[in-house]
Design a protein around this motif. Sequence first.
Motif, short mmCIF file in Angstrom:
data_model
loop_
_atom_site.label_atom_id
_atom_site.label_comp_id
_atom_site.label_asym_id
_atom_site.label_seq_id
_atom_site.Cartn_x
_atom_site.Cartn_y
_atom_site.Cartn_z
N THR D 41 5.16 5.77 -3.88
CA THR D 41 5.48 7.03 -4.55
C THR D 41 6.27 6.75 -5.83
OG1 THR D 41 5.46 8.23 -2.48
CG2 THR D 41 6.67 9.22 -4.29
N HIS D 81 3.66 15.36 -3.52
CA HIS D 81 3.69 16.00 -2.21
C HIS D 81 3.69 17.51 -2.30
CE1 HIS D 81 3.79 12.63 0.46
NE2 HIS D 81 4.50 12.00 -0.45
N ASP D 155 -0.89 11.20 -4.94
CA ASP D 155 -0.05 10.58 -3.92
C ASP D 155 -0.46 11.11 -2.55
OD1 ASP D 155 1.85 9.07 -2.76
OD2 ASP D 155 3.57 10.17 -3.54
N GLU D 156 -1.02 10.27 -1.75
CA GLU D 156 -1.50 10.62 -0.41
C GLU D 156 -2.29 11.93 -0.40
OE1 GLU D 156 0.73 9.66 2.85
OE2 GLU D 156 2.25 8.52 1.79
N ALA E 133 8.58 9.02 2.24
CA ALA E 133 7.97 10.02 3.11
C ALA E 133 7.80 9.49 4.53
CB ALA E 133 6.62 10.44 2.53
MG MG Z 1 5.30 8.04 -0.56
#
Ligand code: MG
Lengths: 61, 221, 221, 201, 201, 252
Positions: D41, D81, D155-156, E133
């Motif tokens: 991140t 996120h 990010d993810e 996270a």
């Molecule tokens: Mg992360």
Amino acid sequence: MNWGSAAEFFAMGGYALYVWGSFGVCALLMIAEPILVAKRRSNILQSLRRERLAETLDNHE
Amino acid sequence: MNAVLAVIRRDLLLAMRRKSEVFTALFFFVIVTSLFPLGLGPEPALLKKIAPGVIWVAALLATMLGLSRLFAPDHADGTLEQLALSPAPLGLLITGKIAAHWITTGLPLVLMAPVLGLQYDLDAGALGVMVAALLLGTPLLSLIGAIGAALTLGVRGGGVLISLLVLPLYVPALIFGAGAVEAHLSGLGAAGHLSLLAALLALAVFFAPWATTAALRIALE
Amino acid sequence: MNAVLAVIRRDLLLAMRRKSEVFTALFFFVIVTSLFPLGLGPEPALLKKIAPGVIWVAALLATMLGLSRLFAPDHADGTLEQLALSPAPLGLLITGKIAAHWITTGLPLVLMAPVLGLQYDLDAGALGVMVAALLLGTPLLSLIGAIGAALTLGVRGGGVLISLLVLPLYVPALIFGAGAVEAHLSGLGAAGHLSLLAALLALAVFFAPWATTAALRIALE
Amino acid sequence: MLTARHLACVRGERRLFSGLDFAVGAGQWLHVQGENGAGKTSLLRILAGLAPPAAGEILWHGEPIGRLGEDYRRELLFLGHHSAVKEELTPLENLLFAARLDECALSEAAALKALARFGLKGREALPVRFLSAGQKRRVLLARLAVRQARLWILDEPFTALDVKAVDMLSALIVEHVEGGGIAILTSHQTIPLPGGQVLKI
Amino acid sequence: MLTARHLACVRGERRLFSGLDFAVGAGQWLHVQGENGAGKTSLLRILAGLAPPAAGEILWHGEPIGRLGEDYRRELLFLGHHSAVKEELTPLENLLFAARLDECALSEAAALKALARFGLKGREALPVRFLSAGQKRRVLLARLAVRQARLWILDEPFTALDVKAVDMLSALIVEHVEGGGIAILTSHQTIPLPGGQVLKI
Amino acid sequence: MSNRLINWFRYASPQSFYPLAGKLIPWFWALAALFGLTGLYIAFFVAPTDFQQGEGYRIIFIHVPAAWMSMFIYLVMAFWAGLGLALNTRLSGMMAQALAPTGALMAFLSLWTGAFWGKPMWGTWWVWDARLTSALILFFLYIGFIALQAAIDDARRADRAGAILALVGVVNVPIIYFSVKWWNTLHQGASVSLTKAPTMAATMLWGMLIMALAFWMYSIAVALMRVRAIILEREAHTEWVKALPEVRGSTS
Ligand SMILES: [Mg+2]
Ligand code: HEM
Ligand SMILES: Nc1ncnc2c1ncn2[C@@H]1O[C@H](COP(=O)(O)OP(=O)(O)OP(=O)(O)O)[C@@H](O)[C@H]1O
Ligand SMILES: Nc1ncnc2c1ncn2[C@@H]1O[C@H](COP(=O)(O)OP(=O)(O)OP(=O)(O)O)[C@@H](O)[C@H]1O
Ligand SMILES: [Mg+2]
């Protein structure tokens, strides 16, 4: 009967602003409130009818 | 420019969506001004004397209350990041946010103030001066407040820290604002105070958005 | 019981960790009481007259400021769910949280008030009465405030809505609290006011946690 | 063409990575891999220009991104996120606002289509707060279908998505990359995409 | 033994599911599956007693959970998306507080061991805010290793975890179930666990 | 369950209350108009000029009924709210929600007319008298209730949160009233106080009572109208609402 003439009635013995200011606003609000409520009702009825219409159209497809 | 308008429009929309937002800042103002007589007693002469001070302090607190929510939600949900990543310059977008803040909190106060003045038995002339002073003063409060809001962003307990940072900076606005009404009441004329307020406002319009943007960039890192 | 202590301990720890938390409520109190002399001009007789009212209104606002953060962070991060799922009864845990709130915001005000009273030229007797009144009154403010905080939980724009709900309910505390000092100053004796405050506090200790818990359960659903 | 030279990142007193070099050209994508807490991140935020690196520099077509400023931001789409999805607004309002912020024209019809594509049909007018975890992510991702940007930093992006949504998103990324775009992703799941560089940190 | 009878859930005006029946006995685990927005999270919250069902009832060993109250809560561990992890506190403090709230004794040494097991060694004293996270999720999950509860209700426990952590967590769940516990999970990823009932909504 | 109770519960359901309210509304409007016109006639043409206050006192004919209704409606609202919390009936919350705006309106009218009375009588729009202050606070309580309900978008949640607030308020209203009263009498400010209402002539009293009845009928009529609108909004997706003649309308 308290009043000699209409003008006298509206003058309210010099208290016209206060008396009519109170009664006027009171009347205004008490007329406006039911109208607003009625409008709220007709709004919701309208959207319900629209939904119904859409539904029947969907079913016909 | 388009992006700035979008920011203003969205902030107003959010305020409307949260419904109570606009009205509660206003009612806070109303309630605080109504609390003072309860603490002080019902003597009209005393109340009239403290009216400008009370109304200004209440306006100041009402503006301040909403400050912590000026940038915090945008920071938490990433909007601020996206603002910084927007092609439009961040400073301009931030000015838009401040303008929206004033429209939702400052402007209603200005409009409500005369009614409260009546409760404190002020005459028409004094009311006019008060409205003029608030019209100049509340944007100032929003502008200065934005700096505080940006500085405390992401700092835990920031909500209360803001008041600590911002209140001292509000003092000039308070002094000139309340002073204007008092000067009028004592027959001195309010022009001097009002023009000082206007000068402060002009200064803030130039520098506050810049300082706010700088502070926001720090918070974003 | 163990769980209640854990709740109190954790909330105090959090307040310390957020550092500014405790001090800023206090500083807000100090700054508001100091703003008035600025807004009103330095007339000792006038200041002395308004002292109890101003100090109480300031205490009330300072307590209120932190209210929105009484349950909101716990709600957002799921702590409240876990409290509700704890074997210990929720009402008790909530009482613990209210107690912690009072210790971090109410108590410092009580301790600080005499110093501010001196600013306004109050004598020792009046200061004593003021501290006693605040000692009874600030827990009352926390208890009533908790109801408002719980009711506005998860409600967008809740922060400012709280003040709208809570301030009217604060009126009796304000009147008796400020009244106690005024009664003492005018030679009437403050016993009556203080015992009324105590009665209100007793009432609130019984009902407020119950109402708060009921409101929290609604918010959790 | 995004090039990173000798990047380093320090958080607190911990050096997360250093001496990181890589280049991603048009039509390529990069999968940033690493354990929890490795610094993925952090890296993405640095690449987006949101945080400065402790050392090294990032070049976009050979120019440092700091100097490019607006020109870089115009080519970039970063989704973290929680990227700017307002819980009080509806998915439609959120999407329209994001488009305006990006200064790209988006009609309401187009926005509705994008939302429908992301499986939000029937929820366009429900405040995002009421949506499920996966639906919230979809609102965010709908921007991918709307915004014209050369460089995607995600990010993810696959968290909280169900199987169908993962497939759909993958297809979208493939399409983007094949059209000459660049994508930089992190994910702990295996990404169902062909090709792609891997960067381990 | 957890039994659900004719459960229904309504959110807003949308009926998410109705007539749901299932029973999970000791030593069994249930995988709740469904698309984004199907109502998995809503179901788990109902099972935990946090929200009332629109219809139907939930029995724990044959008794309605509403009537059991504290006795049910004592047997239950519910972990949702953000369960009571305070960003300002350190992982250690978070874990110790959770234990006290659950009224189970936990020494500091035991807590440290649990955290280390979840790969948080060296981060015990760093405020959770600074964690990545995945590390945040691990703090939350460390409660699983600490708390003695018969019934685990876990909402997407595998999100944000890296491969190693997923394996570790799976092992923990297997151990729990084999020891006579019950687990109810949701996950969009395939769960690397043997056996298990599947409930599709 | 006894027959009576079943009947009661029948009308406690929105579905059966909706048509009942529809039938009642015209009657309440008729009564409101009847009492209102009579009251106004007495107020302006029968009641004599007050020897102290001249014609200004005629404000009393709306001021007092509005003040009474504002307090009474709060009680009724709290009653419905409490009922809803205790019995979990859907209709109760809707009733409380329907009453609040009318109550706030009455509170506002009592403040407004009072101010318009105070200016000629005391020479000022407002004094911090006990009764005035507590009327103001009552107004704030209404606003708080309305704002809280407006801020919560899940109807059931809004009902129950509102119910708790209304109950807390109803405990507080007397406390506030007495505290303000005590505060005020202890101070004896320089202002005129209105502790003693003028002893009223019988016609005035009658006029006031009839106007109060008119306000009462008005409040019931408006509240019923509003509750019908609320029922439609909340039950929009039920079969019975879709089957209503006004929904089927002319399209079918
Ligand atoms: Mg992360
Ligand atoms: C903003 C100003 C005012 C407010 C908020 C206000 C409020 C109220 C309230 C709440 C009541 C009902 C109290 C009760 O029945 O116990 C009331 C009654 C009354 N008010 Fe006012 N008032 C105001 C101004 C005035 C003024 C200026 C007058 C006359 C000089 C006045 C005369 C009366 C009278 C005669 C009653 C009836 C008393 C009774 O039936 O016991 N009010 N007012
Ligand atoms: N102040 C600090 N002191 C020490 N370490 C810190 C500090 N702030 C952040 N860190 C560490 O920096 C790392 C941040 O990593 P980052 O969030 O980039 O990880 P990630 O690769 O995205 O992980 P994940 O897969 O869990 O999302 C974490 O390991 C965290 O513990
Ligand atoms: N007020 C409302 N009106 C209509 N629909 C609502 C409302 N509130 C919630 N919903 C819907 O209820 C569902 C909630 O689902 P839930 O969060 O339980 O989903 P989930 O199965 O956990 O999904 P995910 O896999 O994305 O986490 C969503 O589909 C949402 O759109
Ligand atoms: Mg979910």
